[in-house]
Scaffold this active site. Structure first.
Site, PDB file in Angstrom:
ATOM      1  N   GLN A 167       3.633   9.677   1.821  1.00 22.26           N
ATOM      2  CA  GLN A 167       4.639   9.024   1.439  1.00 22.26           C
ATOM      3  C   GLN A 167       5.349   9.429  -0.116  1.00 22.26           C
ATOM      4  O   GLN A 167       6.365   9.493  -0.253  1.00 22.26           O
ATOM      5  CB  GLN A 167       4.430   7.877   0.894  1.00 22.26           C
ATOM      6  CG  GLN A 167       3.883   7.428   2.872  1.00 22.26           C
ATOM      7  CD  GLN A 167       3.527   5.559   1.973  1.00 22.26           C
ATOM      8  OE1 GLN A 167       2.659   5.450   1.745  1.00 22.26           O
ATOM      9  NE2 GLN A 167       4.893   4.817   2.945  1.00 22.26           N
ATOM     10  N   HIS A 182      -1.792   6.982   7.734  1.00 20.99           N
ATOM     11  CA  HIS A 182      -0.093   7.713   7.830  1.00 20.99           C
ATOM     12  C   HIS A 182      -1.036   9.753   6.964  1.00 20.99           C
ATOM     13  O   HIS A 182      -1.069  10.440   7.065  1.00 20.99           O
ATOM     14  CB  HIS A 182      -0.303   7.512   6.000  1.00 20.99           C
ATOM     15  CG  HIS A 182       1.114   6.408   5.288  1.00 20.99           C
ATOM     16  ND1 HIS A 182       2.694   7.284   6.627  1.00 20.99           N
ATOM     17  CD2 HIS A 182       1.422   5.237   5.692  1.00 20.99           C
ATOM     18  CE1 HIS A 182       3.563   5.878   6.438  1.00 20.99           C
ATOM     19  NE2 HIS A 182       3.241   4.820   5.819  1.00 20.99           N
ATOM     20  N   HIS A 232      -2.840   1.075   8.301  1.00 21.72           N
ATOM     21  CA  HIS A 232      -1.752   1.598   8.698  1.00 21.72           C
ATOM     22  C   HIS A 232      -1.653   2.486   7.440  1.00 21.72           C
ATOM     23  O   HIS A 232      -0.751   3.683   7.910  1.00 21.72           O
ATOM     24  CB  HIS A 232      -1.074   0.088   7.879  1.00 21.72           C
ATOM     25  CG  HIS A 232       0.571   1.238   7.536  1.00 21.72           C
ATOM     26  ND1 HIS A 232       2.021   0.297   8.505  1.00 21.72           N
ATOM     27  CD2 HIS A 232       1.336   1.575   6.800  1.00 21.72           C
ATOM     28  CE1 HIS A 232       2.719   0.865   7.592  1.00 21.72           C
ATOM     29  NE2 HIS A 232       2.229   1.590   6.620  1.00 21.72           N
ATOM     30  N   GLU A 233      -1.946   2.950   6.308  1.00 21.75           N
ATOM     31  CA  GLU A 233      -2.339   3.247   4.553  1.00 21.75           C
ATOM     32  C   GLU A 233      -3.066   4.344   5.996  1.00 21.75           C
ATOM     33  O   GLU A 233      -2.528   6.259   5.582  1.00 21.75           O
ATOM     34  CB  GLU A 233      -2.640   2.919   3.928  1.00 21.75           C
ATOM     35  CG  GLU A 233      -1.856   2.009   3.570  1.00 21.75           C
ATOM     36  CD  GLU A 233      -0.438   1.701   3.345  1.00 21.75           C
ATOM     37  OE1 GLU A 233      -0.113   3.140   3.504  1.00 21.75           O
ATOM     38  OE2 GLU A 233       0.148   1.536   3.290  1.00 21.75           O
ATOM     39  N   GLY A 252       1.076  -1.353  -0.057  1.00 22.72           N
ATOM     40  CA  GLY A 252      -0.150  -0.046   0.053  1.00 22.72           C
ATOM     41  C   GLY A 252       0.928   1.346  -0.089  1.00 22.72           C
ATOM     42  O   GLY A 252       2.518   1.000   0.140  1.00 22.72           O
ATOM     43  N   CYS A 274       7.786  -0.283   6.534  1.00 29.67           N
ATOM     44  CA  CYS A 274       6.661   0.847   5.663  1.00 29.67           C
ATOM     45  C   CYS A 274       8.148   1.243   5.053  1.00 29.67           C
ATOM     46  O   CYS A 274       9.197   1.502   5.467  1.00 29.67           O
ATOM     47  CB  CYS A 274       6.371   1.871   7.370  1.00 29.67           C
ATOM     48  SG  CYS A 274       5.674   3.299   6.201  1.00 29.67           S
ATOM     49  N   LEU A 275       7.682   1.745   3.554  1.00 28.55           N
ATOM     50  CA  LEU A 275       8.614   2.195   2.949  1.00 28.55           C
ATOM     51  C   LEU A 275       9.143   4.138   3.573  1.00 28.55           C
ATOM     52  O   LEU A 275      10.453   4.230   2.819  1.00 28.55           O
ATOM     53  CB  LEU A 275       7.917   2.405   1.784  1.00 28.55           C
ATOM     54  CG  LEU A 275       7.527   1.098   0.646  1.00 28.55           C
ATOM     55  CD1 LEU A 275       7.141   1.316  -0.320  1.00 28.55           C
ATOM     56  CD2 LEU A 275       8.676   0.033   0.474  1.00 28.55           C
TER      57      LEU A 275
HETATM   58 CO    CO Z   1       3.371   3.190   4.977  1.00 27.04          CO
END
Ligand code: CO
Length: 162
Positions: free
Chosen positions: A51, A137, A133-134, A46, A90-91
């Site tokens: 991000q 963000h 999670h998303e 995701g 997480c990226l």
């Molecule tokens: Co993330």
């Protein structure tokens, strides 16, 4: 279309609460396309707009073995239930993975790419985890904020965060 640069901690855009998308115009459609390209290029499940440096309520999720990308415009969690402990990465936090507590069941209200109101529900699976999670963000929250002790965060090879 294209792959955009992933913002990583401590980039302040990751900490800003995002704004609602007022209108799904070509700029938003381009953003969604680029987010999908970026997520795929980086092997993520995701991605949230902050991000890629855009402070808007936009999320894309692509589960392994599922053909369709889930695009969520202005998503909101309307219900959660239960608790479970999960490993998460997480990226935007390269080189780390950690142990967090998430709800088992989550229900989300959002708009799809056509502006139609949709509901997405998930229980005890990767989608349930990814939705939480998303959407975190979009509030400027990262999974590392949910970690209460140092032994629950560990180093991994950059690029292998899950
Ligand atoms: Co993330």
């Amino acid at each position: 279309m294209g792959v955009r640069e992933i913002r990583t901690v401590p980039d302040p855009v990751l900490r800003e609460p995002t704004k609602k998308v007022p209108l799904i115009d070509t700029k938003v459609l381009d953003l969604v396309d680029d987010m999908i390209d970026t997520m795929r290029a980086r092997g993520g499940v995701g991605l949230a707009a902050p991000q890629v440096g855009v402070s808007l309520r936009v999320v894309v999720i692509e589960l392994p073995d599922e053909e369709e990308v889930i695009t969520l415009i202005n998503p909101e969690i309307i219900k959660t239930k239960g608790e479970r402990v999960l490993d998460e990465g997480c990226l935007s936090v390269p080189g780390y993975q950690g142990e967090v507590t998430r709800a088992v069941t989550v229900k989300v209200k959002a708009r799809n790419i056509d502006g139609k109101e949709i509901r997405v529900s998930a229980t005890d699976d990767l989608l349930a985890q990814a939705l939480q999670h998303e959407i975190d963000h979009l509030e400027g929250r990262l999974y590392i904020d949910l970690i209460d002790s140092p032994e629950k965060l560990w180093r991994v090879e950059p690029g292998t965060e899950e």
